[in-house]
Design a protein around this motif. Sequence first.
Motif, PDB file in Angstrom:
ATOM      1  N   ALA A 175      43.995 -43.147 -13.690  1.00  0.00           N
ATOM      2  CA  ALA A 175      43.214 -42.657 -14.633  1.00  0.00           C
ATOM      3  C   ALA A 175      44.687 -41.145 -15.287  1.00  0.00           C
ATOM      4  O   ALA A 175      44.716 -41.402 -16.561  1.00  0.00           O
ATOM      5  CB  ALA A 175      42.191 -42.192 -13.563  1.00  0.00           C
ATOM      6  N   GLU A 176      44.909 -40.855 -13.638  1.00  0.00           N
ATOM      7  CA  GLU A 176      45.931 -39.244 -14.730  1.00  0.00           C
ATOM      8  C   GLU A 176      47.453 -39.764 -15.226  1.00  0.00           C
ATOM      9  O   GLU A 176      47.396 -39.500 -16.527  1.00  0.00           O
ATOM     10  CB  GLU A 176      45.348 -38.647 -13.528  1.00  0.00           C
ATOM     11  N   ASP A 177      47.725 -40.602 -14.694  1.00  0.00           N
ATOM     12  CA  ASP A 177      49.221 -40.994 -15.516  1.00  0.00           C
ATOM     13  C   ASP A 177      49.509 -42.502 -16.548  1.00  0.00           C
ATOM     14  O   ASP A 177      50.217 -41.671 -16.878  1.00  0.00           O
ATOM     15  CB  ASP A 177      49.747 -41.523 -14.368  1.00  0.00           C
ATOM     16  N   LEU A 178      48.194 -42.683 -15.898  1.00  0.00           N
ATOM     17  CA  LEU A 178      48.306 -43.517 -17.502  1.00  0.00           C
ATOM     18  C   LEU A 178      47.943 -43.820 -18.255  1.00  0.00           C
ATOM     19  O   LEU A 178      47.739 -44.817 -18.960  1.00  0.00           O
ATOM     20  CB  LEU A 178      48.707 -45.512 -16.598  1.00  0.00           C
ATOM     21  N   LYS A 179      46.181 -43.248 -18.147  1.00  0.00           N
ATOM     22  CA  LYS A 179      45.364 -43.288 -18.851  1.00  0.00           C
ATOM     23  C   LYS A 179      44.556 -44.032 -19.143  1.00  0.00           C
ATOM     24  O   LYS A 179      44.019 -44.399 -20.141  1.00  0.00           O
ATOM     25  CB  LYS A 179      45.814 -42.256 -19.927  1.00  0.00           C
ATOM     26  N   VAL A 180      44.452 -44.777 -17.786  1.00  0.00           N
ATOM     27  CA  VAL A 180      43.404 -46.342 -17.789  1.00  0.00           C
ATOM     28  C   VAL A 180      42.470 -45.843 -17.013  1.00  0.00           C
ATOM     29  O   VAL A 180      41.753 -45.545 -15.855  1.00  0.00           O
ATOM     30  CB  VAL A 180      43.896 -47.504 -17.515  1.00  0.00           C
ATOM     31  N   ASN A 181      41.284 -45.861 -17.895  1.00  0.00           N
ATOM     32  CA  ASN A 181      40.515 -45.313 -17.252  1.00  0.00           C
ATOM     33  C   ASN A 181      39.400 -46.471 -16.179  1.00  0.00           C
ATOM     34  O   ASN A 181      38.188 -46.510 -17.100  1.00  0.00           O
ATOM     35  CB  ASN A 181      39.993 -44.750 -17.831  1.00  0.00           C
TER      36      ASN A 181
END
Length: 245
Positions: free
Chosen positions: A138-144
């Motif tokens: 979530a934080e590094d790749l913005k994959v939530n």
Amino acid sequence: MPALSNNLTARERLIVALDVDSMEEAERLMVLLKGEVGMFKIGLELFTSVGPALFELVRKHGVKVFFDGKFHDIPNTVAGACRAAVRHNVDMFNIHALGGAKMMCQAAKATAEAAVGKTRPALIAVTILTSMDEKTLAEDLKVNVPLKKMVPYLAGLARGSGLDGVVASAQEAPAIREAVGEDFLIVTPGIRPAFAKADDQARIVTPKDAIAGGADYIVVGRPILKAESPVDAARRVVEELHGAY
Ligand code: C5P
């Protein structure tokens, strides 16, 4: 057809990671362990240190090769790398599912075309690296998307793109199996035999639990390589697999 099926003996299910950086050390381990394992995994450290002569060396010792090259590039480049892997007669190799469907489709097509007239290696995809947790995603790749959804989704994408299986954490094997069905390889690292300690693996699963959870192959490195007797350790891992399937 790929060289590998999921109808395997306990020994065939054990892949030992040759995580060393020289030809001499790799061959020492091959000689020691070739009667105990189904396949040797050649990863980026050893491959970058020594090069493709390794593949020939493993074959000379009569063991199958999993080239853990984790290709991830534009589709055309990955397709070329896949053709090269076929030329080296590896038995299994991998690409990143995060390269997308187009990349995976071209990889599968290139592999099949290059393997005409010989045994086609199994082409599998890394879903999400087992070192990656939900927070990093979530934080590094913005994959939530939760891992428990993302991993089976990527396995389905790999299957739909013509791949033969995936590499994934054993913890995700049951969900992957449910999502993609039986005829699809699941290879699981991050395995710690009941007798070994955890090292830096955050999420660990025993060999027996991995296979019982739907994995076809387990990848084991340090618990065997760093054991006082790697041969005994490999035998104990194989023993732990008996009765798991
Ligand atoms: O931890 P171990 O030494 O058994 O690792 C064996 C292999 O499993 C390594 O070569 C690495 O590619 C893979 N691995 C992994 N995820 C981890 C640790 C290792 O996929 N967290």
